[in-house]
Design an enzyme around this catalytic site. Structure first.
Site, PDB file in Angstrom:
ATOM      1  N   SER A  60      35.212  31.683  39.114  1.00  0.00           N
ATOM      2  CA  SER A  60      35.313  33.109  39.415  1.00  0.00           C
ATOM      3  C   SER A  60      34.083  33.865  38.928  1.00  0.00           C
ATOM      4  CB  SER A  60      36.602  33.675  38.819  1.00  0.00           C
ATOM      5  OG  SER A  60      36.822  35.004  39.223  1.00  0.00           O
ATOM      6  N   ASP A 116      33.057  39.136  43.449  1.00  0.00           N
ATOM      7  CA  ASP A 116      32.722  38.203  42.381  1.00  0.00           C
ATOM      8  C   ASP A 116      32.372  36.847  43.006  1.00  0.00           C
ATOM      9  OD1 ASP A 116      35.280  37.530  43.256  1.00  0.00           O
ATOM     10  OD2 ASP A 116      35.964  36.928  41.281  1.00  0.00           O
ATOM     11  N   ASP A 128      33.889  33.946  43.633  1.00  0.00           N
ATOM     12  CA  ASP A 128      34.742  33.292  44.631  1.00  0.00           C
ATOM     13  C   ASP A 128      35.411  34.274  45.582  1.00  0.00           C
ATOM     14  OD1 ASP A 128      36.462  34.209  42.531  1.00  0.00           O
ATOM     15  OD2 ASP A 128      38.015  32.844  43.222  1.00  0.00           O
ATOM     16  N   ASP A 144      37.494  36.876  45.377  1.00  0.00           N
ATOM     17  CA  ASP A 144      38.862  37.392  45.350  1.00  0.00           C
ATOM     18  C   ASP A 144      38.948  38.717  44.601  1.00  0.00           C
ATOM     19  OD1 ASP A 144      38.570  36.516  42.730  1.00  0.00           O
ATOM     20  OD2 ASP A 144      40.497  35.453  42.670  1.00  0.00           O
TER      21      ASP A 144
END
Length: 460
Positions: free
Chosen positions: A95, A229, A231, A233
């Site tokens: 993340s 960010d 990834d 999400d």
């Protein structure tokens, strides 16, 4: 610190995330998770993610499943593709944390795993296991399917006339986000692309990044700047002046625009949510999407429920109708919907993002963190302040009398002035998080910095 489950999957140092350890956790996950014979796998752009994804595929094959490689794509895109296929999935991502760390996010065919699922995985986890390498089957449809989700919901030309800067950095969604914006009619400007991984935390945007966004906004004459960010999400969005719009503010705008009547959000989110009067019911949880999802699932079946976190990740719990058609529920954090829907509303009403924000109650939040702090030390400090009123009075000196204390997740203190301070050890990194709420952004930011300075001295 060995890899462990936190607020968003399994996290740890890359050096500790060996092929054998990752394979062991994936095999445990598949032993307790219903499946139809395949595991879908995705990854972000960290240098270590491809290697770890290969270990995940080998573990799936060892359990008798066909590994399906969806490539580098947003976490919500992988989750959506897996749910449509009725298959579990694993996303390799750390993340927003630095590249020396990585992790695994696990999804059942119904969405993100719960805390009960985590407990089941840990019960059967048998340690590291060696699995022979395999060739995964490729799936080229996951990314196009995710893009169609928004094109069909919003309709062509929904963003016509907008000039949007895309802060690309090392986000796995950098190309897809630009393509989607253009498909919806916007003009895009590429900004800050990097081939080196950059950890972007949408919940704690540093001063240097804020200054950079403001500079780009002025230089390029932009309607807005958008990003995610690592990834994808969690959204990051700034208005025409380059001012960052907090994630929970994006959540309120998105939930109201999509027609939600019930909102689920962690205790760290802005109290402006209740003050706005836009929702019939607001439910507060501990921090972390598993807690938000659990509360969403407990809502009445008739509720039009949505969830979001202070980082902006948005969860849709009902089928909503838009200009172009229906958008299906998605039980994981999503960055695209809270970016695209407010922008579409700007076009519909011929206003700017700042105008949408100005219509909400004037409550501002800020957050930051101390990094490299052992979790045990953070826990000890929060425990001391939670149980010792005198220690709390010294620590928060200058903030005035207390009005209320909330121990739902860490320690959240509301003062009679209306200001709020919240301390919480991170669930997936050696960090102490601090959140503040006040009447204006400057005060909230000052509260955070002062509190972290005191915390640094207290921890030593």
């Amino acid at each position: 610190m060995p890899p462990k489950f936190g607020t968003s999957g399994l996290r740890g140092l890359v050096s500790d995330l060996t092929d054998g350890l990752c394979a062991g956790y994936v095999r445990a996950f598949l032993q307790v998770t219903p499946h139809s014979g395949q595991l879908m796998i995705g990854r972000d752009l960290r240098p270590s993610s491809e290697r770890i994804a290969a270990a995940v595929a080998a573990a799936a094959a060892a359990e008798g499943l066909t590994p399906v490689d969806c490539g580098a794509l947003p976490t919500p895109a992988l989750a959506l593709a897996a749910m449509e296929a009725g298959a579990p999935s694993v996303m390799v991502t750390g993340s927003h944390i630095p590249a020396d760390r990585n992790g695994l996010k696990f999804y059942t065919a119904n969405g993100e795993i719960t805390k009960a699922d985590e407990a089941a995985i840990l019960r059967v986890y048998a340690g590291e296991t060696d699995c022979p390498p395999v060739e995964a089957v490729e799936d080229p449809e996951a990314v196009p399917s995710y893009r169609r989700r928004y094109l069909s919901y919003l309709g062509r030309s929904a963003l016509s006339g907008l000039r949007i800067g895309v802060y690309e950095h090392s986000s796995v969604a950098r190309d897809l986000l630009s393509e989607t914006l253009r498909f919806l009619g916007a003009e895009t400007v590429s900004l800050g692309r990097s081939e080196t991984f950059i950890p972007v935390d949408t919940e704690a945007v540093d001063t240097a990044t804020r200054d950079m966004l403001a500079g780009w906004a002025a230089e390029h004459g932009l309607t807005a700047i958008v990003s995610t960010d690592g990834d994808a999400d969690r959204p990051l969005m700034a208005d025409a002046a380059g001012r960052v719009i907090p994630g929970d503010v994006l959540g309120v705008l998105t939930a109201s625009l999509i027609g939600a009547d019930t909102v689920v959000t962690p205790v760290s989110s802005n109290t402006m949510i209740e003050l706005s009067g836009r929702f019939t019911r607001v439910v507060r949880t501990k921090i972390g999407s598993p807690y938000v999802i659990a509360a969403m699932q407990s809502a009445p079946k008739s509720a039009r429920v949505a969830g979001f976190e202070a980082n902006g990740g948005f969860l849709l719990g009902f089928a909503a109708e838009g200009r172009g058609g229906l958008i299906a529920p998605l039980a994981t954090r999503d960055a695209f919907l809270p970016i695209l829907l407010p922008l579409a509303e700007c076009v519909r009403r011929s206003v700017g993002l700042a105008d949408l924000v100005a219509a909400l109650p004037a409550r501002a939040t800020a957050s930051d963190r101390l990094t490299g702090v052992e979790t045990e030390k953070s826990l000890a400090l929060v425990e001391l302040l939670s149980t010792e009123p005198e220690a709390r009075q010294v620590f928060f000196d200058g903030n005035g009398p207390e009005a209320a204390i909330d121990k739902t997740d860490g320690l959240r203190v509301t003062f009679q002035s209306g200001n709020i301070l919240h301390l919480r050890p991170s669930g997936n990194a050696p960090e102490l998080r601090c959140y503040a709420e006040a009447e204006d952004t400057e005060t909230a930011a000052e509260l955070v910095q002062k509190t972290l300075e005191v915390a640094r001295e207290a921890i030593g």
